[in-house]
Design a protein around this motif. Structure first.
Motif, mmCIF file in Angstrom:
data_model
loop_
_atom_site.group_PDB
_atom_site.id
_atom_site.type_symbol
_atom_site.label_atom_id
_atom_site.label_comp_id
_atom_site.label_asym_id
_atom_site.label_seq_id
_atom_site.Cartn_x
_atom_site.Cartn_y
_atom_site.Cartn_z
ATOM 1 N N TYR A 6 0.841 -1.195 0.000
ATOM 2 C CA TYR A 6 0.000 0.000 0.000
ATOM 3 C C TYR A 6 0.879 1.249 0.000
ATOM 4 O O TYR A 6 2.073 1.187 0.303
ATOM 5 N N SER A 7 0.274 2.353 -0.317
ATOM 6 C CA SER A 7 0.882 3.667 -0.129
ATOM 7 C C SER A 7 -0.233 4.611 0.286
ATOM 8 O O SER A 7 -1.358 4.515 -0.227
ATOM 9 N N LEU A 8 0.063 5.473 1.236
ATOM 10 C CA LEU A 8 -0.936 6.434 1.695
ATOM 11 C C LEU A 8 -0.891 7.676 0.819
ATOM 12 O O LEU A 8 0.172 8.081 0.348
ATOM 13 N N SER A 9 -2.024 8.276 0.629
ATOM 14 C CA SER A 9 -2.156 9.431 -0.245
ATOM 15 C C SER A 9 -1.869 10.730 0.500
ATOM 16 O O SER A 9 -2.310 10.910 1.637
ATOM 17 N N ARG A 10 -1.167 11.622 -0.154
ATOM 18 C CA ARG A 10 -0.978 12.964 0.391
ATOM 19 C C ARG A 10 -2.134 13.872 -0.015
ATOM 20 O O ARG A 10 -2.372 14.887 0.592
ATOM 21 N N CYS A 143 -0.557 2.293 13.470
ATOM 22 C CA CYS A 143 -0.462 2.595 14.903
ATOM 23 C C CYS A 143 0.803 3.406 15.209
ATOM 24 O O CYS A 143 0.797 4.260 16.095
ATOM 25 N N ASP A 144 1.876 3.127 14.476
ATOM 26 C CA ASP A 144 3.104 3.918 14.639
ATOM 27 C C ASP A 144 2.907 5.361 14.183
ATOM 28 O O ASP A 144 3.498 6.280 14.747
ATOM 29 N N MET A 145 2.080 5.556 13.164
ATOM 30 C CA MET A 145 1.868 6.894 12.599
ATOM 31 C C MET A 145 0.795 7.701 13.310
ATOM 32 O O MET A 145 0.814 8.927 13.251
ATOM 33 N N HIS A 146 -0.167 7.016 13.948
ATOM 34 C CA HIS A 146 -1.339 7.709 14.497
ATOM 35 C C HIS A 146 -1.522 7.377 15.971
ATOM 36 O O HIS A 146 -1.916 6.258 16.324
ATOM 37 N N GLU A 147 -1.276 8.359 16.804
ATOM 38 C CA GLU A 147 -1.381 8.189 18.246
ATOM 39 C C GLU A 147 -2.801 7.791 18.641
ATOM 40 O O GLU A 147 -3.773 8.372 18.180
ATOM 41 N N GLY A 148 -2.903 6.791 19.470
ATOM 42 C CA GLY A 148 -4.186 6.350 19.986
ATOM 43 C C GLY A 148 -4.824 5.216 19.209
ATOM 44 O O GLY A 148 -5.717 4.543 19.717
#
Length: 165
Positions: A6-10, A143-148
């Protein structure tokens, strides 16, 4: 060998006010973590991918695990000559990926593929294992990128429902 990625979109970032700890299933599956996904047959150097930028990648991984379970319902398993079909529909689109299992093999195609291009073919057990690994690796990355997010009960349920094989 199977490669899922996958790749996340900017272009379609998550809303900055998102509380990932309390995000509901609908938000997790349809509103967050947009990007693109691919499934590749490394041996034949072929892949099936999206290039839209808006595919909810967590929903894709979740739905792929659901599809693998759906086409595994025949009690005869790999001995079954009956074809088992499943579709993976993309949110906000009429596009879908098609999965057809017969014996121990799964053919993966998409309705946006050229008509003369053959489907990708994978061993069912290997694809099921890779789908679950992809889901768990994706969740770890998110989870590493988004706290909580690691504290979200829906994520816990998802990981328990589809444990690594």
């Amino acid at each position: 060998m199977i490669d899922l990625g996958y790749s996340l979109s900017r272009r379609f970032p998550d809303p900055p006010q998102t509380d990932y700890r309390t995000a509901d299933v609908r938000a997790l599956r349809h509103d967050l973590f947009c990007g693109d996904v691919y499934i590749a047959d490394v041996k034949s150097d072929r892949e099936l991918s999206t290039a839209w930028g808006w595919v909810p990648v967590l929903d894709f991984a979740w739905a792929l695990c659901d599809v693998m379970e759906q086409i595994d319902r025949d009690p005869r398993g790999n001995r079954s000559a009956n074809r088992q079909f499943a579709e993976l529909d993309f949110t906000e689109s009429t596009d879908c990926m098609l999965f057809e299992r017969r014996f121990g093999w799964v053919e993966v195609s998409a309705d946006w593929m050229p008509a003369d291009e053959p489907a990708l073919t994978f061993d069912h057990r290997a694809l099921r294992r890779e789908a679950r690994d992809f889901l768990h690796d994706l969740i770890a990355d998110l989870c590493d990128m988004h706290e909580g997010l690691a504290d979200n009960p829906a994520v816990w349920d998802l990981q328990a429902r589809f444990p690594r094989v």
